[in-house]
Write a protein that holds these residues in place. Structure first.
Motif, PDB file in Angstrom:
ATOM      1  N   ALA A  10      -5.230  69.082 -26.564  1.00 14.39           N
ATOM      2  CA  ALA A  10      -4.680  70.214 -26.626  1.00 14.39           C
ATOM      3  C   ALA A  10      -3.252  70.201 -27.172  1.00 14.39           C
ATOM      4  O   ALA A  10      -2.649  70.854 -28.018  1.00 14.39           O
ATOM      5  CB  ALA A  10      -4.660  70.928 -25.217  1.00 14.39           C
ATOM      6  N   GLY A  11      -2.554  69.035 -26.609  1.00 13.32           N
ATOM      7  CA  GLY A  11      -1.227  68.776 -26.920  1.00 13.32           C
ATOM      8  C   GLY A  11      -1.008  68.266 -28.336  1.00 13.32           C
ATOM      9  O   GLY A  11      -0.044  68.541 -29.081  1.00 13.32           O
ATOM     10  N   ALA A  12      -1.854  67.608 -28.893  1.00 17.10           N
ATOM     11  CA  ALA A  12      -2.034  67.065 -30.408  1.00 17.10           C
ATOM     12  C   ALA A  12      -2.213  67.992 -31.171  1.00 17.10           C
ATOM     13  O   ALA A  12      -2.402  67.837 -32.459  1.00 17.10           O
ATOM     14  CB  ALA A  12      -3.141  65.783 -30.377  1.00 17.10           C
ATOM     15  N   ALA A  13      -2.667  69.214 -31.021  1.00 18.91           N
ATOM     16  CA  ALA A  13      -3.037  70.275 -31.918  1.00 18.91           C
ATOM     17  C   ALA A  13      -1.919  70.468 -32.846  1.00 18.91           C
ATOM     18  O   ALA A  13      -0.735  70.890 -32.511  1.00 18.91           O
ATOM     19  CB  ALA A  13      -3.507  71.483 -31.014  1.00 18.91           C
ATOM     20  N   GLY A  14      -2.600  70.396 -34.340  1.00 17.66           N
ATOM     21  CA  GLY A  14      -1.361  70.704 -35.327  1.00 17.66           C
ATOM     22  C   GLY A  14      -0.400  69.409 -35.662  1.00 17.66           C
ATOM     23  O   GLY A  14       0.161  69.486 -36.642  1.00 17.66           O
ATOM     24  N   ARG A  15      -0.830  68.192 -34.910  1.00 17.05           N
ATOM     25  CA  ARG A  15      -0.087  67.049 -35.448  1.00 17.05           C
ATOM     26  C   ARG A  15      -1.170  66.543 -36.562  1.00 17.05           C
ATOM     27  O   ARG A  15      -2.321  66.688 -36.615  1.00 17.05           O
ATOM     28  CB  ARG A  15      -0.120  65.635 -34.650  1.00 17.05           C
ATOM     29  N   ASP A  16      -0.445  66.064 -37.606  1.00 18.83           N
ATOM     30  CA  ASP A  16      -1.147  65.164 -38.794  1.00 18.83           C
ATOM     31  C   ASP A  16      -2.083  64.212 -38.211  1.00 18.83           C
ATOM     32  O   ASP A  16      -3.201  64.076 -38.675  1.00 18.83           O
ATOM     33  CB  ASP A  16       0.002  64.767 -39.706  1.00 18.83           C
ATOM     34  N   ALA A  17      -1.736  63.218 -37.354  1.00 22.25           N
ATOM     35  CA  ALA A  17      -2.390  62.345 -36.612  1.00 22.25           C
ATOM     36  C   ALA A  17      -2.118  62.240 -35.205  1.00 22.25           C
ATOM     37  O   ALA A  17      -1.152  62.331 -34.670  1.00 22.25           O
ATOM     38  CB  ALA A  17      -1.900  61.110 -37.423  1.00 22.25           C
ATOM     39  N   PRO A  18      -3.419  62.390 -34.406  1.00 26.00           N
ATOM     40  CA  PRO A  18      -3.041  62.461 -32.938  1.00 26.00           C
ATOM     41  C   PRO A  18      -2.455  60.942 -32.388  1.00 26.00           C
ATOM     42  O   PRO A  18      -2.653  59.888 -33.249  1.00 26.00           O
ATOM     43  CB  PRO A  18      -4.328  62.653 -32.428  1.00 26.00           C
ATOM     44  N   PRO A  19      -1.962  60.882 -31.176  1.00 22.92           N
ATOM     45  CA  PRO A  19      -1.657  59.457 -30.762  1.00 22.92           C
ATOM     46  C   PRO A  19      -2.926  58.726 -30.466  1.00 22.92           C
ATOM     47  O   PRO A  19      -3.986  59.095 -30.335  1.00 22.92           O
ATOM     48  CB  PRO A  19      -1.040  59.770 -29.621  1.00 22.92           C
ATOM     49  N   ALA A  20      -2.531  57.443 -30.479  1.00 20.47           N
ATOM     50  CA  ALA A  20      -3.492  56.360 -30.218  1.00 20.47           C
ATOM     51  C   ALA A  20      -3.766  56.465 -28.624  1.00 20.47           C
ATOM     52  O   ALA A  20      -2.850  56.944 -27.802  1.00 20.47           O
ATOM     53  CB  ALA A  20      -3.161  55.050 -30.323  1.00 20.47           C
ATOM     54  N   LEU A  21      -5.020  56.297 -28.109  1.00 16.75           N
ATOM     55  CA  LEU A  21      -5.194  56.246 -26.581  1.00 16.75           C
ATOM     56  C   LEU A  21      -5.429  54.748 -26.139  1.00 16.75           C
ATOM     57  O   LEU A  21      -6.198  54.019 -26.797  1.00 16.75           O
ATOM     58  CB  LEU A  21      -6.684  57.056 -26.362  1.00 16.75           C
ATOM     59  N   GLU A  22      -4.790  54.638 -25.050  1.00 17.33           N
ATOM     60  CA  GLU A  22      -4.879  53.197 -24.422  1.00 17.33           C
ATOM     61  C   GLU A  22      -5.228  53.230 -22.852  1.00 17.33           C
ATOM     62  O   GLU A  22      -4.789  53.952 -22.234  1.00 17.33           O
ATOM     63  CB  GLU A  22      -3.270  52.440 -24.721  1.00 17.33           C
ATOM     64  N   ALA A  23      -5.948  52.248 -22.472  1.00 17.02           N
ATOM     65  CA  ALA A  23      -6.413  52.242 -21.249  1.00 17.02           C
ATOM     66  C   ALA A  23      -5.685  51.003 -20.361  1.00 17.02           C
ATOM     67  O   ALA A  23      -5.647  49.995 -21.013  1.00 17.02           O
ATOM     68  CB  ALA A  23      -7.913  52.303 -21.164  1.00 17.02           C
ATOM     69  N   LEU A  24      -5.349  51.355 -19.322  1.00 14.83           N
ATOM     70  CA  LEU A  24      -4.770  49.997 -18.679  1.00 14.83           C
ATOM     71  C   LEU A  24      -5.851  49.635 -17.601  1.00 14.83           C
ATOM     72  O   LEU A  24      -6.270  50.201 -16.730  1.00 14.83           O
ATOM     73  CB  LEU A  24      -3.651  50.540 -17.531  1.00 14.83           C
ATOM     74  N   VAL A  25      -6.313  48.457 -18.202  1.00 13.37           N
ATOM     75  CA  VAL A  25      -7.257  47.685 -17.296  1.00 13.37           C
ATOM     76  C   VAL A  25      -7.067  47.038 -16.188  1.00 13.37           C
ATOM     77  O   VAL A  25      -6.105  46.159 -15.996  1.00 13.37           O
ATOM     78  CB  VAL A  25      -8.290  46.754 -18.500  1.00 13.37           C
ATOM     79  N   GLN A  26      -7.504  47.425 -14.912  1.00 12.93           N
ATOM     80  CA  GLN A  26      -7.097  46.905 -13.623  1.00 12.93           C
ATOM     81  C   GLN A  26      -8.032  45.547 -13.391  1.00 12.93           C
ATOM     82  O   GLN A  26      -7.481  44.902 -12.474  1.00 12.93           O
ATOM     83  CB  GLN A  26      -7.449  47.892 -12.577  1.00 12.93           C
ATOM     84  N   GLN A  27      -9.218  45.463 -13.946  1.00 15.85           N
ATOM     85  CA  GLN A  27     -10.150  44.243 -13.541  1.00 15.85           C
ATOM     86  C   GLN A  27     -10.667  43.720 -14.777  1.00 15.85           C
ATOM     87  O   GLN A  27     -11.402  44.604 -15.519  1.00 15.85           O
ATOM     88  CB  GLN A  27     -10.924  44.685 -12.438  1.00 15.85           C
ATOM     89  N   VAL A  28     -10.490  42.478 -15.231  1.00 14.04           N
ATOM     90  CA  VAL A  28     -11.217  42.133 -16.199  1.00 14.04           C
ATOM     91  C   VAL A  28     -12.242  40.514 -15.482  1.00 14.04           C
ATOM     92  O   VAL A  28     -11.412  39.496 -14.898  1.00 14.04           O
ATOM     93  CB  VAL A  28     -10.375  41.436 -17.298  1.00 14.04           C
ATOM     94  N   THR A  29     -13.295  40.487 -15.489  1.00 13.95           N
ATOM     95  CA  THR A  29     -13.964  39.575 -14.785  1.00 13.95           C
ATOM     96  C   THR A  29     -15.395  39.148 -15.987  1.00 13.95           C
ATOM     97  O   THR A  29     -16.042  40.122 -16.105  1.00 13.95           O
ATOM     98  CB  THR A  29     -14.733  39.953 -13.519  1.00 13.95           C
ATOM     99  N   VAL A  30     -15.257  38.005 -16.264  1.00 12.63           N
ATOM    100  CA  VAL A  30     -16.481  37.568 -17.190  1.00 12.63           C
ATOM    101  C   VAL A  30     -17.417  36.711 -16.311  1.00 12.63           C
ATOM    102  O   VAL A  30     -17.119  35.861 -15.685  1.00 12.63           O
ATOM    103  CB  VAL A  30     -15.921  36.592 -18.205  1.00 12.63           C
ATOM    104  N   THR A  31     -18.474  37.416 -16.247  1.00 10.48           N
ATOM    105  CA  THR A  31     -19.537  37.043 -15.212  1.00 10.48           C
ATOM    106  C   THR A  31     -20.796  37.364 -15.683  1.00 10.48           C
ATOM    107  O   THR A  31     -20.950  38.165 -16.643  1.00 10.48           O
ATOM    108  CB  THR A  31     -19.727  37.662 -13.945  1.00 10.48           C
ATOM    109  N   ASP A  32     -22.019  36.545 -15.178  1.00  9.30           N
ATOM    110  CA  ASP A  32     -23.302  36.968 -15.782  1.00  9.30           C
ATOM    111  C   ASP A  32     -23.987  38.039 -14.646  1.00  9.30           C
ATOM    112  O   ASP A  32     -25.095  38.398 -14.824  1.00  9.30           O
ATOM    113  CB  ASP A  32     -23.983  35.655 -15.440  1.00  9.30           C
ATOM    114  N   ASP A  33     -23.112  38.353 -13.536  1.00  5.48           N
ATOM    115  CA  ASP A  33     -23.465  39.394 -12.785  1.00  5.48           C
ATOM    116  C   ASP A  33     -22.608  40.486 -12.541  1.00  5.48           C
ATOM    117  O   ASP A  33     -21.807  40.309 -11.828  1.00  5.48           O
ATOM    118  CB  ASP A  33     -24.013  38.747 -11.451  1.00  5.48           C
ATOM    119  N   ALA A  34     -22.552  41.462 -13.485  1.00  3.93           N
ATOM    120  CA  ALA A  34     -21.587  42.374 -13.401  1.00  3.93           C
ATOM    121  C   ALA A  34     -21.835  43.314 -12.122  1.00  3.93           C
ATOM    122  O   ALA A  34     -20.519  43.741 -11.844  1.00  3.93           O
ATOM    123  CB  ALA A  34     -21.770  43.289 -14.758  1.00  3.93           C
TER     124      ALA A  34
END
Length: 307
Positions: free
Chosen positions: A214-238
């Motif tokens: 809604a805020g980006a309506a009218g912009r030529d290009a919307p802002p990029a979206l970024e997520a703050l990742v709280q946990q990264v675990t590489v595992t065979d048992d997610a």
């Protein structure tokens, strides 16, 4: 293209500069420093040290507390970082949530609406200052008179602005004005003043993104979206790795694994999850913590391939 950055804080000079070199060599986009006065290192001093041992790495605060930072001081820090890094500074801003940080500067934390009004005013003032304008603001939440950067200019024509928030008003403002919207997934601040409720379910994420759109309506290009990742675990048992966090947050394991705020599983599963978040939510940027650098480095080139 998908971009990964690293948020960290220094504990000593050798490990900090080594981290900056490793992050740059691995292909991460930026090194970002948290900003909690009294609780951690100064982000801009830390990032200036990182600038001295890197050449391409972006460098930014993630995020500076607009509630306790004054625009002229913040703009001076950002412009200085941009100069000493040769044009690699980023500015991250948020409304702030920790009551102790307000009390430490002689203020009481305002209500949500007051924090949001100040955050917007600070963001607009800092952007104007970095653009070389003179700034006067006189509202209940912020006062600044004839502020100007008279002998200092950033190298970049525009220092990229990330607004880190889950607040509906700030999401709409960020949609209209920011370069990057930092999706924190944070809900109500808990009594300890630091932790938050999580807004990680699909419907909650969709509601947040609707405000950005809604805020980006009218912009030529919307802002990029970024997520703050709280946990990264590489595992065979997610599922097993996700279960404790899911229980603590009151989510099912499936709900947790579906959010962009965690990356849990085998390398292949994490690559698939990142592509899914890009397709479903439009999220193309991820910020991970320092402990994720080693496990993600071997697969970073796969993670950053455009869909």
């Amino acid at each position: 293209m998908v971009i990964f950055s690293v948020q960290a804080r220094p504990t000593d000079a050798a490990s900090w500069t080594d981290l900056a070199r490793r992050v740059e060599a691995a292909g991460f986009d930026a090194l970002l420093a948290a900003d909690h006065p009294g609780h951690g290192a100064s982000p801009f001093v830390s990032l200036a040290a990182a600038a001295a041992v890197t050449s391409t790495l972006g460098l930014g605060s993630y995020v500076s507390n607009a509630g306790v930072r004054e625009p002229i001081l913040l703009a001076t820090d950002v412009a200085t970082l941009d100069v000493v890094s040769g044009g690699r500074a980023r500015l991250g801003l948020g409304a702030g949530h920790t009551p102790a940080e307000w009390r430490a500067v002689g203020r009481e934390r305002p209500d949500v609406a007051g924090r949001v009004r100040r955050c917007v005013a600070v963001a607009e003032a800092v952007q104007a200052l970095l653009a070389g304008e003179e700034v006067t603001v006189d509202i209940p939440e912020l006062a600044a008179y004839a502020a100007r950067l008279t002998e200092l200019r950033p190298v970049q024509a525009r220092v990229p602005l990330t607004m880190g928030t889950a607040n509906s008003t700030l999401l709409r403002w960020a949609g209209a004005h920011a370069d990057v919207v930092g999706l924190t997934g944070f809900g109500r601040t808990l009594p300890d003043g630091h932790m938050h409720e999580a807004r990680w379910r699909a419907d909650q994420i969709e509601a947040q993104l609707a405000h950005v759109t809604a805020g980006a309506a009218g912009r030529d290009a919307p802002p990029a979206l970024e997520a703050l990742v709280q946990q990264v675990t590489v595992t065979d048992d997610a599922e097993a790795a996700a279960a404790p966090t899911a229980e603590r947050l009151g989510l099912t394991v499936a709900e947790l694994l579906a959010t962009p705020f965690v990356l849990i599983g085998t390398a292949d599963e994490i690559v698939t999850a990142v592509a899914h978040h890009q397709r479903r939510w439009g999220i193309t940027r991820f910020v991970v913590r320092e402990d994720a650098v080693a496990p993600l480095t071997p697969v970073l080139s796969r993670l950053t391939i455009a869909e």
